[in-house]
Write an enzyme that holds these catalytic residues in place. Structure first.
Site, PDB file in Angstrom:
ATOM      1  N   LYS A  46     -18.593 -18.052 -17.352  1.00 21.50           N
ATOM      2  CA  LYS A  46     -17.441 -18.286 -18.041  1.00 21.50           C
ATOM      3  C   LYS A  46     -17.381 -19.589 -18.841  1.00 21.50           C
ATOM      4  CE  LYS A  46     -12.462 -20.266 -17.658  1.00 21.50           C
ATOM      5  NZ  LYS A  46     -11.388 -20.233 -16.591  1.00 21.50           N
ATOM      6  N   LYS A  75      -0.892 -26.089 -20.059  1.00 22.44           N
ATOM      7  CA  LYS A  75      -0.937 -26.709 -18.612  1.00 22.44           C
ATOM      8  C   LYS A  75      -0.279 -27.973 -18.545  1.00 22.44           C
ATOM      9  CE  LYS A  75      -5.809 -25.088 -17.158  1.00 22.44           C
ATOM     10  NZ  LYS A  75      -5.280 -24.283 -16.230  1.00 22.44           N
ATOM     11  N   ASP A 119     -14.313 -26.557 -17.826  1.00 28.89           N
ATOM     12  CA  ASP A 119     -13.947 -25.113 -17.607  1.00 28.89           C
ATOM     13  C   ASP A 119     -15.356 -24.087 -18.112  1.00 28.89           C
ATOM     14  OD1 ASP A 119     -12.334 -23.360 -16.408  1.00 28.89           O
ATOM     15  OD2 ASP A 119     -10.963 -22.778 -18.093  1.00 28.89           O
ATOM     16  N   ASP A 137      -2.879 -18.935 -20.000  1.00 30.61           N
ATOM     17  CA  ASP A 137      -3.721 -19.787 -19.201  1.00 30.61           C
ATOM     18  C   ASP A 137      -4.717 -18.862 -18.200  1.00 30.61           C
ATOM     19  OD1 ASP A 137      -4.755 -21.866 -18.223  1.00 30.61           O
ATOM     20  OD2 ASP A 137      -3.154 -22.606 -17.045  1.00 30.61           O
ATOM     21  N   GLU A 143      -6.952 -17.241 -19.005  1.00 24.84           N
ATOM     22  CA  GLU A 143      -8.071 -16.779 -20.100  1.00 24.84           C
ATOM     23  C   GLU A 143      -9.341 -16.532 -19.761  1.00 24.84           C
ATOM     24  OE1 GLU A 143      -7.512 -19.860 -18.978  1.00 24.84           O
ATOM     25  OE2 GLU A 143      -9.493 -20.562 -18.838  1.00 24.84           O
ATOM     26  N   ARG A 176     -10.506 -14.582 -17.317  1.00 27.32           N
ATOM     27  CA  ARG A 176     -10.625 -13.226 -17.046  1.00 27.32           C
ATOM     28  C   ARG A 176     -10.754 -12.390 -18.234  1.00 27.32           C
ATOM     29  NH1 ARG A 176      -5.671 -13.345 -12.930  1.00 27.32           N
ATOM     30  NH2 ARG A 176      -6.151 -15.447 -13.109  1.00 27.32           N
TER      31      ARG A 176
END
Ligand code: BES
Ligand code: MN
Ligand code: ZN
Length: 507
Positions: A275, A287, A298, A357, A359, A361
């Site tokens: 990811k 968020k 992330d 949020d 995102e 996946r």
């Protein structure tokens, strides 16, 4: 820190500090520690008798011998590292001791040091693996990310110790130790590369910069790399990934690296999919402010995947390894996708974007779709995917989800070898229903219950029947010194696991 292997006697090394060790419960040290004890007038056994040295794990005692206190004994300091109880001592113990000692040598401002190889003596562990773990511990334990500090620099010199020699009396073990140190350096350097990417702020490390770093690693390692631009991804039908990128002014970069370790057998392959959200604001489903800065991390899965390629290119396992990272920011904005939007992933599945949020996946759906379209036979994806995995497992384990007992067993075993624990989670059919949408094939949120499992099920829809493991690393990618070789901040997890997996599969 320059690491080397030396044949000889630890007490005879002309260095600023020598490092010996002691198991808990030993009151009369033997082996190298005993020899050093004899050379310094029984100082170690006297400190044991006095109760100062106990041999507990993490205990470090500095004995100042000042270079001229004992005839024929050159070092200024003897460091006695506690190993804990012998029954519990393992390669993680070696990494821990090595990390703690390396930091102590640095704070002591020592230039040159020599150490015995923890675990290889009465510890009874394989000498080469101990040397490997020692090198990993020393490098990973000394890691700091200080490049943006112009003031409030640490009080110690980060370059110390300049040299660390592993000293072994038995000349027949030297080649194993040298190979171990070399491998340990490869593993640790790759993990450091991942940590550097994760630590870098998102204004510097955007998708374009991540692609540049991947390109540098590919060039250095002699592996192929291709970067797909937004238009290429649109043409391939990656509507889920491209949808996430809509809100950002930073262009998305789809990174694909290829190492050919078994060119005659294209099916002998492993696809590592990381990811790569370089910043996750949540998008329109914004968020909350607290700790949002941590979302620069992330892209930790992508960083580990790209960094693992550095190690794989160096260690050359006999299989083909592909790394994929669908990099983008997740930002709100006039162009951003909305909750309720429907996107079409590569391969044709429709997805209702219930929450922008969720995102990760969406990007993974297309990254895995790409891998399968290219003939992936094994897929391992790594993602800081859910807050729920933090609740479920804490920092002790990354969560693993899989449709294949063999592959997930191999991932768990690789993690165990490297001190990066992985725990298998269930993929039950009850939770799978949570991803049902009223208007599309799937929706990208599955409610609060078992959030990590619902997310894994979503990804599983795109893995299909290809052997697949999903690692949720939202709790293990950054931490506060969970292990001694992981100082505060980015851990580099699971870079070393991925390299180990490639070696295990390709040997
Ligand atoms: N990147 C986050 C997950 C995350 C949370 C990683 C905390 C590290 C620390 C992910 O994109 C996310 O936002 N997940 C949501 C999913 C939800 C909207 C279904 C979550 O976990 O809250
Ligand atoms: Mn998110
Ligand atoms: Zn995210």
């Amino acid at each position: 820190m320059e690491l080397s292997v030396v044949v000889g006697d630890i007490a005879g090394q002309a260095v600023d500090a020598i490092v010996v060790n002691l198991f808990k419960g030993v009151d009369s040290p033997g082996g190298a520690t005993g020899a050093v004890d004899g050379a310094i007038g029984g100082a170690i056994s006297r400190l044991i008798a006095a109760g100062e040295i106990k041999g507990g794990r993490g205990e470090v005692t500095v004995i100042h011998t000042l270079g001229d206190a004992y005839p024929g004994f050159a070092p200024d300091r003897v460091i006695v590292a506690g190993l804990g109880s012998p029954e519990e001592f393992d390669l993680d113990g070696v990494r821990s001791v090595s990390a703690v000692v390396a930091r102590r040598l640095r704070s002591l401002n020592v230039d040159s040091a020599a150490t015995i190889v923890h675990g290889a003596g009465i510890g009874g562990l394989d000498a080469g693996l101990c040397a490997e773990a020692l090198a990993e511990g020393a490098i990973l334990g000394s890691y700091r990310f200080d490049k943006y500090r112009t003031s409030s620099k640490p009080s110690f010199d980060e370059t110390k110790p300049k040299t660390l020699a592993l000293v072994e009396q038995d000349a027949t073990k030297i080649s194993a130790l040298e190979a171990g140190v070399a491998r340990g350096q490869v593993f640790a350097s790759a993990s450091v590369a991942a940590r550097d990417m994760v630590s870098e702020p998102a204004n510097v490390l955007h998708p374009t910069r991540l692609a540049e770093i991947a390109n540098e690693i590919a060039t250095e390692g002699g592996v192929d790399i291709e970067i797909l631009e937004r238009a290429d991804c649109e043409a391939l039908g990656m509507g889920a990934y491209v949808g996430v990128a809509l809100g950002s002014h930073q262009p998305p970069k789809f990174i694909h690296m290829t190492y050919e370790g078994d060119p005659g057998n294209p099916d002998n392959n492993l696809w590592i999919v990381g990811k790569g959200i370089t910043f996750d604001s949540g998008g329109i489903s914004l968020k909350a402010g607290a700790n949002m800065g941590a979302m620069k991390g992330d892209m930790s899965g992508g960083a580990a995947a790209i960094a693992a390629m550095q190690g794989i290119a160096a260690l050359k396992p006999t299989l083909n390894v592909h790394v994929v990272c669908a990099a983008t920011e997740n930002m709100p904005g006039g162009g951003a996708q909305r909750p309720g939007d429907v996107v079409i992933a590569m391969g044709g599945k429709s997805i209702e974007v219930d929450n922008t949020d969720a995102e990760g996946r969406l990007t993974l759906a297309d990254a895995i779709g790409f891998a399968r379209s290219k003939g992936a036979k094994r897929v391992v994806d790594i993602a800081t995917l859910t807050g729920a995995i933090i609740v479920a497992l804490g920092s002790g384990h990354s969560g693993a989800f899989s449709n294949d007992d063999e592959l997930v067993g191999q991932v768990i075993a690789a993690g165990a070898k490297r001190g990066e624990p992985v725990w298998r989670m269930p993929l039950d059919p009850i939770t799978k229903k949570q991803n049902k949408s009223d208007i599309a094939d799937l929706k990208n949120t599955g409610g609060r219950a078992a959030g990590s499992i619902a997310a894994a099920h979503f990804i599983g829809e795109f893995a299909g029947d290809t052997p697949w493991v999903h690692l949720d690393i939202a709790a293990t990618n950054m931490g506060r010194s969970v292990h001694d070789w992981e100082p505060d901040g980015a851990t580099g997890v699971p870079t070393r696991t991925l390299i180990q997996l490639a070696l295990d599969l390709g040997s």
